[in-house]
Design an enzyme around this catalytic site. Structure first.
Site, short mmCIF file in Angstrom:
data_model
loop_
_atom_site.label_atom_id
_atom_site.label_comp_id
_atom_site.label_asym_id
_atom_site.label_seq_id
_atom_site.Cartn_x
_atom_site.Cartn_y
_atom_site.Cartn_z
N GLU A 46 47.17 72.19 18.05
CA GLU A 46 46.94 73.65 17.90
C GLU A 46 46.84 73.94 16.22
O GLU A 46 47.33 73.14 15.36
CB GLU A 46 48.12 74.48 18.27
CG GLU A 46 48.09 75.80 18.11
CD GLU A 46 49.23 76.62 19.03
OE1 GLU A 46 49.97 76.04 19.62
OE2 GLU A 46 48.97 77.90 19.37
N ASN A 190 45.84 80.85 27.74
CA ASN A 190 47.18 80.23 27.49
C ASN A 190 48.37 80.88 27.65
O ASN A 190 48.17 82.15 27.04
CB ASN A 190 47.07 79.61 26.25
CG ASN A 190 48.40 78.97 25.66
OD1 ASN A 190 48.81 77.76 26.28
ND2 ASN A 190 49.26 79.68 24.96
N GLU A 191 49.42 80.60 28.63
CA GLU A 191 50.63 81.46 28.60
C GLU A 191 50.12 82.94 28.62
O GLU A 191 50.57 83.75 27.76
CB GLU A 191 51.46 80.98 27.29
CG GLU A 191 52.08 79.54 27.23
CD GLU A 191 53.20 79.41 26.28
OE1 GLU A 191 53.57 80.40 25.57
OE2 GLU A 191 53.63 78.22 26.31
N TYR A 257 59.43 73.54 27.75
CA TYR A 257 60.14 72.63 26.51
C TYR A 257 61.51 72.33 26.53
O TYR A 257 62.16 73.15 27.51
CB TYR A 257 59.99 73.62 25.14
CG TYR A 257 58.72 73.80 24.61
CD1 TYR A 257 58.05 72.77 24.00
CD2 TYR A 257 57.55 74.93 24.93
CE1 TYR A 257 56.61 72.76 23.43
CE2 TYR A 257 56.27 74.92 24.57
CZ TYR A 257 55.94 73.76 23.67
OH TYR A 257 54.35 73.77 23.35
N GLU A 314 52.24 71.66 28.13
CA GLU A 314 53.01 71.79 26.88
C GLU A 314 54.29 71.27 27.32
O GLU A 314 54.92 72.04 28.22
CB GLU A 314 52.90 73.13 26.31
CG GLU A 314 51.78 73.47 25.45
CD GLU A 314 52.08 74.84 24.68
OE1 GLU A 314 52.86 75.08 24.30
OE2 GLU A 314 50.87 75.54 24.82
N GLN A 363 53.61 68.50 19.26
CA GLN A 363 52.16 68.56 19.21
C GLN A 363 51.91 67.37 18.27
O GLN A 363 52.85 67.19 17.68
CB GLN A 363 51.89 69.85 18.45
CG GLN A 363 51.73 71.19 19.45
CD GLN A 363 51.02 72.14 18.83
OE1 GLN A 363 50.34 72.08 17.78
NE2 GLN A 363 51.35 73.40 19.23
O1 AHR Z 1 53.45 74.88 20.97
C1 AHR Z 1 53.91 75.62 20.45
C2 AHR Z 1 53.67 77.19 21.25
O2 AHR Z 1 54.33 76.93 22.10
C3 AHR Z 1 52.23 77.16 21.74
O3 AHR Z 1 51.48 77.91 21.03
C4 AHR Z 1 52.28 78.04 22.98
O4 AHR Z 1 51.54 77.88 23.84
C5 AHR Z 1 53.82 77.73 23.36
O5 AHR Z 1 54.77 79.01 23.67
#
Ligand code: AHR
Length: 510
Positions: A46, A190-191, A257, A314, A363
């Site tokens: 990103e 995205n999201e 995450y 992600e 990432q």
């Molecule tokens: O990876 C960092 C961020 O985490 C990304 O921009 C977003 O999609 C997620 O919340």
């Protein structure tokens, strides 16, 4: 680049003496649990922090951004099956037309989300596609739904893919690229429940239908349309989006995450942690299994044929960013603890191959659970890079069914499964077994039974382990934590016996 071969040590020399408990594993070499898609080993880049600028690209003597050869060589060695770009949250702020044409005429934008830095759009579509070509990877482009228009996204699709005579293919040719790039993986926002527009799933589903309609198939490429999936355990999002738009979706992009601590107050530290933090992070990593199971239930309701991929677009550990690093840049170190959360998570993905066909760890360089960290001209490979390297053998292999007595890692009155595994058979008929022991105190012996034991021998083995829970690589000591040859496996009395040290990952080739 010779990454590892120069560092072949005997791991057993470094291991402390410890009492091991014994665990049984039975591998059904004849029973397939599905194919492990190589796309599960995907990456994400990103426009955030030092991921793109000062990560994958660097400035040359004229001040122009060029692709970093050392980083690309290391990624090529690893093999990158796909690369997601330009975000993340940035995708819904990104206007692709700002990133084409002569560099000095490209407008600048402020990346308000990530550090408030001014982005001069030096890296745009052509530059990204050059990187993709060097990496020999499949691009995943994420279009802007949150702040863009249908026309903009449709034009980008046409610019990238149209093979004939069209306004956008003419513009592409004027900018130096005659042929289309044939990008099939296409994210529609995205999201969208958060940074991508704070939408309700009902609203997003309608919007998705509208945007996806204008991604027209061409003779050279048919779009694989990826909808914004849920945040973590928001099963309602999946239910509603699948019900209302499932017929137009090819992949649903779940984000989850692994954090220790909390989003609201304080996340945990990447390096400075104790066993309680270790236990908590492992516990949170294992939650991935429950979360995937929950989303699968919803998807099965609306798509019993399992046509739609569940993509974990992600994932990875997210710690407090390193002290002294630029706020919003999400730069964090990466220790043995991160490495073992990665191997456990990959094992979980391999348990859900009926749906999980693609995933992207966040990432690639210098951001979150990165493969590579850079500092000026220096670079290092993180322990997570080494996990991906050790797991390479499982890509596109047939997952084998197995039973494992996983034992318990106990801490402070709580417990977690201590062992986790993947077993697979590659196209040449070799069996590969990866075992992770997340217990930082207790060694484990695993007694593995395979069919046709008479013909089994261990032809290769590597281990990733260390004395310290927070072992990691630094620019001064880039090889502090690397996989080494493993000599703790032997065939005995018709069984494969594997002596796993505490906090270790072992991969064996049989
Ligand atoms: O990876 C960092 C961020 O985490 C990304 O921009 C977003 O999609 C997620 O919340």
């Amino acid at each position: 680049m010779k990454l590892l071969s120069s560092i072949i040590l005997s791991a057993s020399l470094a291991m402390p003496a410890m009492a091991a408990s014994t665990h049984k594993m039975t591998v059904e070499t004849e029973e397939s649990a599905g194919t492990i898609s190589r796309h599960i080993y995907g990456h994400f880049a990103e426009h955030l922090g030092r991921g793109i600028y000062d990560g994958l690209w660097k400035k040359d003597d004229n001040g122009d951004y060029i692709i970093r050869d050392d980083v690309v060589d290391a990624l090529k060695e690893l093999g990158v099956p796909n690369l997601r770009w330009p975000g993340g949250c940035f995708a819904d702020y990104y206007f692709w037309e700002d990133g084409i044409g002569p560099k000095d005429e490209r407008p600048s934008v402020v990346n308000n989300l990530w550090g408030g830095v001014t982005e001069d759009n030096s890296v745009g579509t052509h530059e990204f596609m050059d990187l993709v070509a060097e990496l020999e990877t499949d691009p995943i482009v994420v279009g802007n739904v949150g702040s863009g228009t249908v026309e903009e996204m449709a034009n980008w699709w046409q610019y990238i893919n149209h093979p004939g005579n069209s306004p956008m293919s003419k513009l592409r040719a004027e900018n130096g690229r005659e042929k289309p790039w044939n990008v099939k993986y296409w994210g529609v926002g995205n999201e969208s429940w958060g940074c991508g527009g704070n939408m309700r799933p009902e609203y997003y589903a309608d919007l998705y239908r509208r945007f996806a309609t204008f991604l027209h198939p061409y003779e050279n490429v048919k779009p694989f349309r990826i909808a914004a999936g849920a945040a973590g355990a928001d099963y309602n999002w999946t239910d509603v989006v699948m019900e209302r738009a499932g017929d137009m979706i090819d992949g649903l992009d779940l984000h989850h995450y692994t954090i220790q601590g909390s989003w609201e107050t304080h996340k945990g530290q990447a390096v400075d942690f104790d066993e309680s933090d270790w236990f908590e992070l492992m516990d949170r990593a294992i939650e991935m299994d429950e979360i995937i199971t929950g989303h699968k239930k919803m998807m099965d309701k609306h798509d019993p044929e399992k046509r739609v991929w569940l993509i974990v677009g992600e994932w990875g550990t997210w710690h407090e960013q390193q002290e002294g690093s630029i706020p919003g840049f999400l730069y964090q170190q990466n220790t043995l603890r991160d490495a073992l959360t990665a191997s456990v998570t990959l094992d979980i993905f391999h348990q859900h191959l009926d749906r999980v066909k693609m995933a992207n760890i966040a990432q690639t360089v210098n951001v979150l659970q990165a493969m590579i960290l850079t500092d000026g001209e220096q670079m290092l490979l993180t322990p997570t890079y080494h996990v991906f390297d050790m797991y390479k053998v499982h890509r596109d292999a047939t997952a084998l069914k197995f039973k494992l007595n996983e034992g318990k890692y106990r801490y402070d009155g709580k417990s977690l499964p201590a062992l986790s595994a993947t077993a697979s058979m590659d196209k040449e008929g070799r069996t590969h077994i990866s075992l992770t022991n997340i217990d930082p105190n207790q060694a484990r012996t695993v007694e593995i039974e395979l069919e046709d034991m008479d013909n089994v021998n261990v032809s290769a083995g590597r281990i990733l382990t260390a004395e310290a829970m927070n072992a990691h690589n630094t620019f001064d000591q880039p090889n502090n934590l690397v996989p080494v040859e493993f000599d703790g496996a032997r065939v005995e009395d018709g069984k494969l016996i594997v002596d796993m040290p505490a906090k270790s990952l072992v991969t064996l080739t049989l």
